[in-house]
Write an enzyme that holds these catalytic residues in place. Structure first.
Site, PDB file in Angstrom:
ATOM      1  N   SER A 141      28.453  63.457  58.675  1.00 12.64           N
ATOM      2  CA  SER A 141      27.458  63.474  57.596  1.00 12.64           C
ATOM      3  C   SER A 141      26.728  64.812  57.610  1.00 12.64           C
ATOM      4  O   SER A 141      26.549  65.416  58.679  1.00 12.64           O
ATOM      5  CB  SER A 141      26.436  62.350  57.803  1.00 12.64           C
ATOM      6  OG  SER A 141      25.398  62.465  56.847  1.00 12.64           O
ATOM      7  N   TYR A 167      20.546  58.542  63.701  1.00 14.96           N
ATOM      8  CA  TYR A 167      21.669  58.717  62.774  1.00 14.96           C
ATOM      9  C   TYR A 167      22.096  60.190  62.748  1.00 14.96           C
ATOM     10  O   TYR A 167      23.285  60.499  62.876  1.00 14.96           O
ATOM     11  CB  TYR A 167      21.297  58.227  61.372  1.00 14.96           C
ATOM     12  CG  TYR A 167      22.461  58.321  60.404  1.00 14.96           C
ATOM     13  CD1 TYR A 167      23.547  57.451  60.511  1.00 14.96           C
ATOM     14  CD2 TYR A 167      22.495  59.300  59.420  1.00 14.96           C
ATOM     15  CE1 TYR A 167      24.634  57.550  59.656  1.00 14.96           C
ATOM     16  CE2 TYR A 167      23.572  59.408  58.557  1.00 14.96           C
ATOM     17  CZ  TYR A 167      24.643  58.529  58.676  1.00 14.96           C
ATOM     18  OH  TYR A 167      25.725  58.638  57.835  1.00 14.96           O
TER      19      TYR A 167
HETATM   20  N1  LIG Z   1      26.957  56.620  51.717  1.00 16.14           N
HETATM   21  C1  LIG Z   1      26.447  57.774  52.110  1.00 16.14           C
HETATM   22  O1  LIG Z   1      25.525  58.310  51.468  1.00 16.14           O
HETATM   23  C2  LIG Z   1      26.980  58.458  53.351  1.00 16.14           C
HETATM   24  C3  LIG Z   1      26.601  59.785  53.571  1.00 16.14           C
HETATM   25  C4  LIG Z   1      27.083  60.457  54.673  1.00 16.14           C
HETATM   26  C5  LIG Z   1      27.928  59.804  55.546  1.00 16.14           C
HETATM   27  N2  LIG Z   1      28.274  58.503  55.332  1.00 16.14           N
HETATM   28  C6  LIG Z   1      29.162  57.873  56.308  1.00 16.14           C
HETATM   29  O2  LIG Z   1      30.287  57.340  55.633  1.00 16.14           O
HETATM   30  C7  LIG Z   1      30.853  56.266  56.393  1.00 16.14           C
HETATM   31  C8  LIG Z   1      31.140  55.079  55.464  1.00 16.14           C
HETATM   32  O3  LIG Z   1      29.919  54.647  54.919  1.00 16.14           O
HETATM   33  P1  LIG Z   1      29.795  54.017  53.455  1.00 16.14           P
HETATM   34  O4  LIG Z   1      28.718  54.764  52.779  1.00 16.14           O
HETATM   35  O5  LIG Z   1      31.111  53.903  52.812  1.00 16.14           O
HETATM   36  O6  LIG Z   1      29.187  52.569  53.843  1.00 16.14           O
HETATM   37  P2  LIG Z   1      29.537  51.076  53.379  1.00 16.14           P
HETATM   38  O7  LIG Z   1      29.841  51.023  51.924  1.00 16.14           O
HETATM   39  O8  LIG Z   1      28.402  50.257  53.892  1.00 16.14           O
HETATM   40  O9  LIG Z   1      30.880  50.704  54.190  1.00 16.14           O
HETATM   41  C9  LIG Z   1      30.864  50.565  55.585  1.00 16.14           C
HETATM   42  C10 LIG Z   1      32.227  50.056  56.057  1.00 16.14           C
HETATM   43  O10 LIG Z   1      32.226  50.049  57.504  1.00 16.14           O
HETATM   44  C11 LIG Z   1      32.568  48.734  57.983  1.00 16.14           C
HETATM   45  N3  LIG Z   1      31.848  48.501  59.242  1.00 16.14           N
HETATM   46  C12 LIG Z   1      30.495  48.566  59.441  1.00 16.14           C
HETATM   47  N4  LIG Z   1      30.203  48.234  60.707  1.00 16.14           N
HETATM   48  C13 LIG Z   1      31.377  47.970  61.332  1.00 16.14           C
HETATM   49  C14 LIG Z   1      31.733  47.552  62.643  1.00 16.14           C
HETATM   50  N5  LIG Z   1      30.796  47.304  63.589  1.00 16.14           N
HETATM   51  N6  LIG Z   1      33.033  47.370  62.958  1.00 16.14           N
HETATM   52  C15 LIG Z   1      33.997  47.573  62.007  1.00 16.14           C
HETATM   53  N7  LIG Z   1      33.723  47.982  60.748  1.00 16.14           N
HETATM   54  C16 LIG Z   1      32.426  48.154  60.414  1.00 16.14           C
HETATM   55  C17 LIG Z   1      32.150  47.798  56.844  1.00 16.14           C
HETATM   56  O11 LIG Z   1      32.896  46.569  56.847  1.00 16.14           O
HETATM   57  P3  LIG Z   1      32.339  45.209  57.583  1.00 16.14           P
HETATM   58  O12 LIG Z   1      30.890  45.094  57.241  1.00 16.14           O
HETATM   59  O13 LIG Z   1      33.213  44.114  57.079  1.00 16.14           O
HETATM   60  O14 LIG Z   1      32.567  45.450  59.059  1.00 16.14           O
HETATM   61  C18 LIG Z   1      32.541  48.627  55.623  1.00 16.14           C
HETATM   62  O15 LIG Z   1      33.920  48.509  55.360  1.00 16.14           O
HETATM   63  C19 LIG Z   1      29.862  55.972  57.518  1.00 16.14           C
HETATM   64  O16 LIG Z   1      30.318  56.555  58.722  1.00 16.14           O
HETATM   65  C20 LIG Z   1      28.582  56.685  57.048  1.00 16.14           C
HETATM   66  O17 LIG Z   1      27.767  57.064  58.128  1.00 16.14           O
HETATM   67  C21 LIG Z   1      27.825  57.818  54.251  1.00 16.14           C
END
Ligand SMILES: NC(=O)c1ccc[n+]([C@@H]2O[C@H](COP(=O)([O-])OP(=O)(O)OC[C@H]3O[C@@H](n4cnc5c(N)ncnc54)[C@H](OP(=O)(O)O)[C@@H]3O)[C@@H](O)[C@H]2O)c1
Length: 255
Positions: free
Chosen positions: A138, A148
């Protein structure tokens, strides 16, 4: 026929990776906790793209589950060509909170699991002579917004170090550094997003397309969108005291 394994492949950025690989004809292995949602996502992808989708229900905060996924990654009979270490979440807890559990949870999923799964993939891909590892970090890793930021700083530096260790092989390693992306991330972590200017929101499919172009070109750091490259090009050269002041302002606008 290539196969990509994506952690957190059922939602947000991970689901966008799944669609991108599927559209290119790759088979998938999707990893997440929610088994029903995994099955539903797999059915949709199979029907829409005519690819094979395997699902592994695993909680990446649980070491045994991580080792089970690592075993799948290491398989020589059913090789994984691309690993996307994407599962993650926001950590809102204060560093001085009595209960360290939210911080430990973040370290387990976003540091320990990334380290174990990328290690398994790196060894298997080095031995096979090819492969791609993408770790979703990130831009928050450039800032100082609690656990984070610290975990994502780890993911970026870890990825750069892994790229060094695999230099001279045909294994490509990329850290994806998104800015704000419309996913379930903020709602799941109860992070207020009202103060975020609309121009800073990225679309997950565009983000992933840019990342895959960068990964194919062998770029170790992928920082999609010109606006984020400009902002963090400046932030990375500011005095750390100024970076801490900016981070305090962003953090206080979100609670
Ligand atoms: N959205 C943003 O603004 C943003 C910005 C920078 C970086 N990121 C990074 O992008 C990545 C994806 O985030 P996202 O924004 O796509 O979030 P999201 O829509 O909440 O998706 C998170 C995914 O991770 C899975 N997950 C969460 N905890 C888990 C666990 N303990 N074991 C296995 N799977 C798990 C969830 O499925 P289940 O709940 O079914 O396990 C879901 O498929 C993360 O690493 C986040 O830090 C996001």
């Amino acid at each position: 026929m290539a196969t990509a394994l994506i952690t957190g492949g059922t939602s947000g950025i991970g689901a966008a990776f799944a669609r991108a690989f599927a559209a290119g004809g790759d088979d998938l292995v999707l990893v997440a906790r929610d088994a029903d949602r995994l099955a539903e996502t797999a059915t949709q992808l199979k029907e829409r793209y005519g690819i094979a989708v395997e699902t592994l229900s695993a909680d990446l905060a649980v070491r045994e589950d991580v080792l089970r996924v690592a075993e799948r990654i290491a398989s020589s009979e059913q090789p994984i060509d691309t690993l996307v270490n994407n599962a993650g979440f926001g950590i809102r807890a204060k560093l001085l909170a009595e209960d360290p559990a939210p911080h430990e949870h973040g370290v387990d999923v976003m540091i320990r699991a990334v380290l174990i799964l990328a290690g398994a993939a790196g060894r298997a891909m080095r031995d096979r002579g090819r492969g791609t590892i993408i770790n979703v970090s990130s831009t928050a890793g450039f800032l100082t917004m609690g656990s984070y930021s610290a975990t994502k700083a780890y993911v970026t530096v870890y990825t750069e170090s892994l790229a060094n260790e695999l230099a001279g092989t045909d294994v490509k390693v990329t850290a994806l550094l998104p800015g704000w992306v419309q996913t379930e991330f903020h709602q799941r972590a109860s992070i207020r997003t009202g103060a975020i200017p609309s121009v800073l929101w990225l679309n997950a499919d565009d983000l992933v397309a840019a990342c895959l172009t960068d990964a194919a070109a062998g770029k170790v750091i992928s920082l999609p969108s010109v606006r984020y490259r400009l902002i963090f090009g400046i932030i990375r050269h500011l005095p750390r005291a100024t970076v801490r002041a900016i981070s305090r302002r962003i953090t206080s606008s979100r609670h």
